[in-house]
Design an enzyme around this catalytic site. Structure first.
Site, mmCIF file in Angstrom:
data_model
loop_
_atom_site.group_PDB
_atom_site.id
_atom_site.type_symbol
_atom_site.label_atom_id
_atom_site.label_comp_id
_atom_site.label_asym_id
_atom_site.label_seq_id
_atom_site.Cartn_x
_atom_site.Cartn_y
_atom_site.Cartn_z
ATOM 1 N N CYS A 126 -70.950 -8.657 17.109
ATOM 2 C CA CYS A 126 -71.761 -9.893 17.165
ATOM 3 C C CYS A 126 -71.267 -10.908 18.196
ATOM 4 O O CYS A 126 -71.955 -11.173 19.179
ATOM 5 C CB CYS A 126 -71.806 -10.533 15.788
ATOM 6 S SG CYS A 126 -72.407 -9.396 14.537
ATOM 7 N N ASN B 83 -73.017 -18.738 16.013
ATOM 8 C CA ASN B 83 -72.022 -17.735 16.401
ATOM 9 C C ASN B 83 -71.161 -18.227 17.566
ATOM 10 O O ASN B 83 -69.950 -18.005 17.607
ATOM 11 C CB ASN B 83 -72.699 -16.412 16.766
ATOM 12 C CG ASN B 83 -72.865 -15.513 15.548
ATOM 13 O OD1 ASN B 83 -72.586 -15.932 14.418
ATOM 14 N ND2 ASN B 83 -73.312 -14.286 15.752
ATOM 15 N N LYS C 165 -80.624 10.057 9.847
ATOM 16 C CA LYS C 165 -80.054 8.931 9.103
ATOM 17 C C LYS C 165 -80.839 8.704 7.803
ATOM 18 O O LYS C 165 -80.268 8.495 6.737
ATOM 19 C CB LYS C 165 -80.140 7.692 9.992
ATOM 20 C CG LYS C 165 -79.183 6.591 9.629
ATOM 21 C CD LYS C 165 -79.328 5.567 10.741
ATOM 22 C CE LYS C 165 -78.497 4.370 10.595
ATOM 23 N NZ LYS C 165 -78.829 3.358 11.590
HETATM 24 C C1 UGA Z 1 -70.195 -12.864 12.562
HETATM 25 C C2 UGA Z 1 -70.545 -14.183 11.849
HETATM 26 O O1 UGA Z 1 -69.415 -14.674 11.144
HETATM 27 C C3 UGA Z 1 -71.717 -13.984 10.876
HETATM 28 O O2 UGA Z 1 -72.074 -15.223 10.296
HETATM 29 C C4 UGA Z 1 -72.904 -13.412 11.651
HETATM 30 O O3 UGA Z 1 -73.996 -13.140 10.803
HETATM 31 C C5 UGA Z 1 -72.483 -12.105 12.314
HETATM 32 O O4 UGA Z 1 -71.367 -12.369 13.199
HETATM 33 C C6 UGA Z 1 -73.666 -11.592 13.099
HETATM 34 O O5 UGA Z 1 -74.071 -12.250 14.050
HETATM 35 O O6 UGA Z 1 -74.261 -10.597 12.684
HETATM 36 P P1 UGA Z 1 -68.762 -10.692 11.917
HETATM 37 O O7 UGA Z 1 -68.903 -10.298 13.344
HETATM 38 O O8 UGA Z 1 -69.024 -9.685 10.855
HETATM 39 O O9 UGA Z 1 -69.731 -11.954 11.566
HETATM 40 O O10 UGA Z 1 -67.258 -11.142 11.711
HETATM 41 P P2 UGA Z 1 -66.435 -12.511 11.563
HETATM 42 O O11 UGA Z 1 -65.858 -12.554 10.218
HETATM 43 O O12 UGA Z 1 -67.234 -13.656 11.991
HETATM 44 O O13 UGA Z 1 -65.260 -12.234 12.622
HETATM 45 C C7 UGA Z 1 -65.520 -12.047 14.001
HETATM 46 C C8 UGA Z 1 -64.246 -11.882 14.774
HETATM 47 O O14 UGA Z 1 -63.529 -13.090 14.821
HETATM 48 C C9 UGA Z 1 -63.272 -10.851 14.200
HETATM 49 O O15 UGA Z 1 -62.772 -10.054 15.246
HETATM 50 C C10 UGA Z 1 -62.174 -11.670 13.588
HETATM 51 O O16 UGA Z 1 -60.922 -11.021 13.595
HETATM 52 C C11 UGA Z 1 -62.158 -12.874 14.512
HETATM 53 N N1 UGA Z 1 -61.620 -14.098 13.890
HETATM 54 C C12 UGA Z 1 -62.267 -14.696 12.858
HETATM 55 C C13 UGA Z 1 -60.458 -14.659 14.392
HETATM 56 O O17 UGA Z 1 -59.846 -14.152 15.355
HETATM 57 N N2 UGA Z 1 -59.983 -15.814 13.826
HETATM 58 C C14 UGA Z 1 -60.599 -16.422 12.787
HETATM 59 O O18 UGA Z 1 -60.115 -17.471 12.326
HETATM 60 C C15 UGA Z 1 -61.774 -15.845 12.290
#
Ligand code: UGA
Length: 435
Positions: free
Chosen positions: A260, A208, A35
């Site tokens: 996450c 989260n 990597k």
């Molecule tokens: C999430 C958090 O939003 C970040 O703040 C955090 O840093 C990160 O986890 C982590 O712990 O590292 P992420 O997993 O990249 O980020 O994605 P999100 O945008 O939070 O979405 C997570 C899931 O929720 C996705 O599958 C998305 O489709 C779903 N989601 C999101 C919904 O079903 N409805 C919504 O209204 C929003």
């Protein structure tokens, strides 16, 4: 400042590149030599908008270096970020072996004062254990501090999230540690929360979990909407205007996935149990989430009846748009189920297909959304990529064997779809029947 980041996964790479962009000297270290070799040549192992450019720019400016030697990275920096993975074990407990290994490695190579920063998402009290581990293995009489500085980066917008955070959380015990962290984050001009280590660790898990709870809550309300013929997008809009609730994370769909939320909820439930609290609320959040996939499949069956030998065009496989990440993506379970029932899948995703090919061996991967629709009995939307919003729906209708779209992400307005002649099925909104 001289920084090293241990672990060049998603969080480590983004954090390292961004700190370099802010003018620090950064070494990103990982014991995966292949990597590191790739990164030195500008090969980025993940898809994240803007990351490649940032890595190349800062490598050229000699602010960013990659190393396969963690010992060297530790010795030549003052601030060391731990950004290694904390995967779920079989019981849901966070596996902290990687964190312990790095802590030991740091201890063995400490040659001067070091500030050790917990960046990975970890259960409360991990900082305490990192401190104990370092104290046990340390060879030289040098001072050190441990701080917790959780990340809040979302995949797909991680660089913007780093550069313009809602808040920076710093859990520190000494003035020196706190001042160094404040200095490091000064260029971001962000709201900084300075607290103790345990509270900082909890802020991450609680945030989260709260966001996941918002998603499950709106998905539960969507169930009610389905039963009474109301529209979840209207309900969510009306709720979100209340400043105390806010509009974010109220999109109903097939549930949350990714590397996450599912892992962090499991870990939080587990650590709560371990310290004597049964976090039933989060158990329900998790249960509602897993039911969403079944709900979508049920809706599909209501319109296709028998799945065996049906052709299903699938749009999107990544767990959300703007990423190629398929870890814990609800789409994977859905596709596996459809295949088990004997359906034939033609799948298109703008960026996650190379990863999906390794997992979904029987799926036919298509070059675009139109090829996925051609001759299919249904088009199933599993990720709300922007690209899908501008599809020529009249063309799609002509390509489908029957004009059926089952949308797990509520991308389109039902009335618009009806006008275009589709039978359109979504989550928590009335079904419209095509002509
Ligand atoms: C999430 C958090 O939003 C970040 O703040 C955090 O840093 C990160 O986890 C982590 O712990 O590292 P992420 O997993 O990249 O980020 O994605 P999100 O945008 O939070 O979405 C997570 C899931 O929720 C996705 O599958 C998305 O489709 C779903 N989601 C999101 C919904 O079903 N409805 C919504 O209204 C929003």
């Amino acid at each position: 400042m001289k920084i090293s980041i241990i672990g060049t996964g998603y969080v480590g790479l983004v954090t390292g590149s961004c700190f370099a962009e802010l003018g620090n000297k950064v070494i990103c270290a990982d014991n995966d030599a292949a990597k590191i070799k790739g990164l030195k040549k500008g090969i980025i192992p993940i898809y994240e908008p803007g990351l490649k450019e940032l890595v190349i720019k800062n490598t050229r400016k000699k602010r960013l270096k990659f190393s396969a030697s963690i010992s060297e990275a530790v010795r030549s920096s003052d601030i060391i970020f731990i950004a290694v993975g904390t995967p779920s074990s079989d019981t849901g407990e966070a596996d902290l072996t990687g964190i312990e290994n790095v802590a030991r490695n740091i201890a063995l190579n400490m040659n001067s004062y070091k500030l050790i920063v917990e960046k990975s998402t970890v259960p409360v009290e991990t900082g305490l254990w990192v401190k104990r581990t370092i104290s046990t293995y340390i060879r030289k009489k040098v001072r050190f501090d441990v701080v917790s500085n959780p990340e809040f980066l979302r995949e797909g917008s991680a660089i913007a999230d780093f550069m313009h955070p809602d808040r920076v959380v710093i859990g520190a015990e000494s003035k020196l540690a706190r001042d160094l962290m404040l200095e490091l984050y000064k260029p971001l001009k962000s709201h900084v929360v300075v607290t103790d280590i345990k509270s900082a660790e909890l802020i991450k898990h609680a945030s989260n979990s709260f966001l996941a709870a918002k998603i499950s809550f709106i998905n539960a309300i969507a169930r009610i909407c389905d039963k009474v013929g109301a529209d979840i997008t209207e309900v969510a809009y009306g709720m979100g205007l209340d400043k105390r609730i806010g509009p974010g994370f109220l999109n109903a769909g097939i549930g949350y996935g990714g590397s996450c939320f599912p892992k962090d909820l499991d870990a939080f439930i587990h650590i709560s149990e371990k310290i004597g609290y049964d976090f039933k609320l989060l158990k329900n959040v998790r249960e509602i989430n897993s039911q969403q996939q079944q709900l979508l499949l049920h809706k599909l069956k209501e319109h296709l009846w028998i799945l065996k030998d049906k052709f299903i065009g699938v749009l999107g496989v990544s767990f959300k748009p703007d990423t190629d990440d398929i870890r814990n993506a609800p789409s994977i379970d859905i596709v596996n189920y459809l295949e088990k029932e004997g359906a034939h899948i033609r799948l298109y995703d703008p960026s996650a297909m190379p990863k999906a090919k390794k997992l979904l061996k029987k799926v036919h991967f298509c070059q675009d959304a139109y090829s996925a629709a051609r001759g299919s009995d249904c088009l199933l939307i599993l990720t709300e990529w922007d690209e899908f919003k501008s599809l020529d729906l009249t063309k799609i209708r002509g390509l489908l064997r029957r004009p059926l779209i089952v949308d797990g992400r509520n991308m389109f307005k039902p009335q618009d779809m009806q006008k275009k002649g589709f039978t359109y099925v979504s989550i928590g909104r009335p079904v419209v029947l095509g002509r």
